[in-house]
Write an enzyme that holds these catalytic residues in place. Structure first.
Site, PDB file in Angstrom:
ATOM      1  N   SER A  92       9.658  12.350   4.095  1.00 42.72           N
ATOM      2  CA  SER A  92       9.409  13.795   4.033  1.00 42.72           C
ATOM      3  C   SER A  92       9.719  14.475   5.357  1.00 42.72           C
ATOM      4  O   SER A  92       9.150  14.129   6.383  1.00 42.72           O
ATOM      5  CB  SER A  92       7.932  14.068   3.724  1.00 42.72           C
TER       6      SER A  92
ATOM      7  N   TYR B 254       3.570   8.178  -7.143  1.00 45.07           N
ATOM      8  CA  TYR B 254       2.761   9.292  -7.663  1.00 45.07           C
ATOM      9  C   TYR B 254       3.570  10.265  -8.512  1.00 45.07           C
ATOM     10  O   TYR B 254       3.008  11.065  -9.258  1.00 45.07           O
ATOM     11  CB  TYR B 254       2.034  10.052  -6.543  1.00 45.07           C
ATOM     12  N   GLU B 255       4.904  10.195  -8.402  1.00 45.25           N
ATOM     13  CA  GLU B 255       5.734  11.070  -9.242  1.00 45.25           C
ATOM     14  C   GLU B 255       5.800  10.542 -10.678  1.00 45.25           C
ATOM     15  O   GLU B 255       6.361  11.208 -11.547  1.00 45.25           O
ATOM     16  CB  GLU B 255       7.153  11.151  -8.666  1.00 45.25           C
TER      17      GLU B 255
ATOM     18  N   ALA C 242       6.353  10.151   6.572  1.00 45.06           N
ATOM     19  CA  ALA C 242       5.329  11.021   7.140  1.00 45.06           C
ATOM     20  C   ALA C 242       3.989  10.380   6.789  1.00 45.06           C
ATOM     21  O   ALA C 242       3.809   9.913   5.667  1.00 45.06           O
ATOM     22  CB  ALA C 242       5.422  12.406   6.517  1.00 45.06           C
TER      23      ALA C 242
ATOM     24  N   HIS D 239       0.444  19.626   2.150  1.00 49.19           N
ATOM     25  CA  HIS D 239       1.849  19.189   2.211  1.00 49.19           C
ATOM     26  C   HIS D 239       2.625  20.087   3.176  1.00 49.19           C
ATOM     27  O   HIS D 239       3.539  19.620   3.863  1.00 49.19           O
ATOM     28  CB  HIS D 239       2.462  19.219   0.810  1.00 49.19           C
TER      29      HIS D 239
HETATM   30  N1  HPA Z   1      -2.446  10.774   3.776  1.00 43.13           N
HETATM   31  C1  HPA Z   1      -1.535  10.217   2.951  1.00 43.13           C
HETATM   32  N2  HPA Z   1      -0.242  10.463   3.040  1.00 43.13           N
HETATM   33  C2  HPA Z   1       0.182  11.304   3.989  1.00 43.13           C
HETATM   34  C3  HPA Z   1      -0.703  11.922   4.880  1.00 43.13           C
HETATM   35  C4  HPA Z   1      -2.098  11.638   4.755  1.00 43.13           C
HETATM   36  O1  HPA Z   1      -2.950  12.154   5.507  1.00 43.13           O
HETATM   37  N3  HPA Z   1       0.045  12.684   5.711  1.00 43.13           N
HETATM   38  C5  HPA Z   1       1.331  12.534   5.327  1.00 43.13           C
HETATM   39  N4  HPA Z   1       1.423  11.695   4.294  1.00 43.13           N
END
Ligand code: HPA
Length: 284
Positions: A34, A89-90, A117, A256
């Site tokens: 991401s 999750y998609e 990310a 997000h």
């Molecule tokens: N948790 C899970 N996935 C993530 C997070 C988080 O805090 N930040 C970016 N992806």
């Protein structure tokens, strides 16, 4: 849950499609998480193949994930870059999530660099840090959602693969050296992969810390597992986009948008790191 089992033939069909649409023959693959898709824009002589065109390839539905393969040259290397990935999750199965890794392997990629990310669990981590993934906890796999479940094709890898060193030692050492030279303070730690899409509750955050995790996210662990199963060298980086919230009634929330915004701040350093690695990476 019984789902469709891809066969070697499916991976080879997809790889053959890619072979027919580029003259490049990369051995290094990168998956851009991401917000990191921008890295691919600097690839020279790029051939771009949308996932939607590749047989059996899953298509991403998430904002911040472009959904295409970019194949070309950078820092003296030929690379295959996944600009965006798909997630459990998609609604994809673990086999679909990891299908592209098998295709890369069938294509001839032997070194895979994963980026994501992630939320920082380690209290010393700050949003904007980059963590070198030293090891992982594949929480989903441990409770029965493992992409290696089902009949095993020994041509792809062993039934019971060793995971004592999943993230390649030589590549980790190289990453530390490249970061040091570039003046990037690289964190190190354990990444825990969860399904999402909900962010963690504070109780879950505290639990994950007790389990020994430093960063958490919704990707990477399964791709890493399948890559290692297939004998690839694996390296991984987490961009810490937010500090996980560990107390209820906090005035902060996780979103997000925050993940994508902080991802932007991280991009230049992530790109420096990846470019530095490409300059110095040697083939086994
Ligand atoms: N948790 C899970 N996935 C993530 C997070 C988080 O805090 N930040 C970016 N992806």
């Amino acid at each position: 849950m019984k789902t469709k089992q891809f066969t070697r033939q499916d991976f080879e069909t997809a790889a053959a499609y890619i072979v027919a649409h580029t003259a490049h023959r990369p051995t290094i693959g990168l998956v851009l998480g991401s917000g990191f898709g921008e890295f691919a824009d600097a690839i020279a002589d790029a051939d771009i193949i949308p996932y939607a065109d590749i047989p059996h390839f899953p298509r991403s539905t998430v904002e911040g994930h472009k959904g295409r393969l970019v194949i070309g040259r950078m820092e003296g290397q030929t690379i295959m870059v996944m600009q965006g990935r798909v997630h459990f999750y998609e609604g994809f199965t673990m086999e679909e999530v990891t299908f592209p890794v098998r295709v890369m392997r069938a294509f001839g990629v032997d070194t895979l660099i994963l980026t994501n990310a992630a939320g920082g669990l380690n209290p010393d981590f700050r949003a904007g840090d980059i963590m070198l993934i030293e090891d992982q906890i594949n929480l989903l796999g441990l409770v029965g959602n493992n992409p290696l479940m089902g009949p095993n094709d020994p041509e792809l890898g062993p039934r019971f693969p060793d995971m004592s060193t999943l993230y390649d030692r030589g590549l980790r050492e190289l990453a530390l050296s490249v970061a040091h030279e570039a003046g990037i303070a690289l964190r190190r730690g354990v990444y825990v992969g969860l399904s999402g899409p909900a962010f963690e509750t504070p109780a879950e955050v505290r639990m994950l810390r007790i389990l020994g995790a430093d960063a958490t996210g919704m990707s990477t662990t399964n791709e890493a597992l399948v890559a290692r199963h297939g004998g690839m060298r694996v390296l991984g980086f987490s961009g810490i986009t937010n500090e996980a919230i560990d107390q209820i009634d906090s005035p902060r929330v996780t979103s997000h948008e925050e993940v994508l915004e902080t991802g932007k701040i991280l991009v230049p350093r992530m790109i420096t790191l990846l470019r530095g690695l490409l300059r110095r990476i040697h083939h086994p």
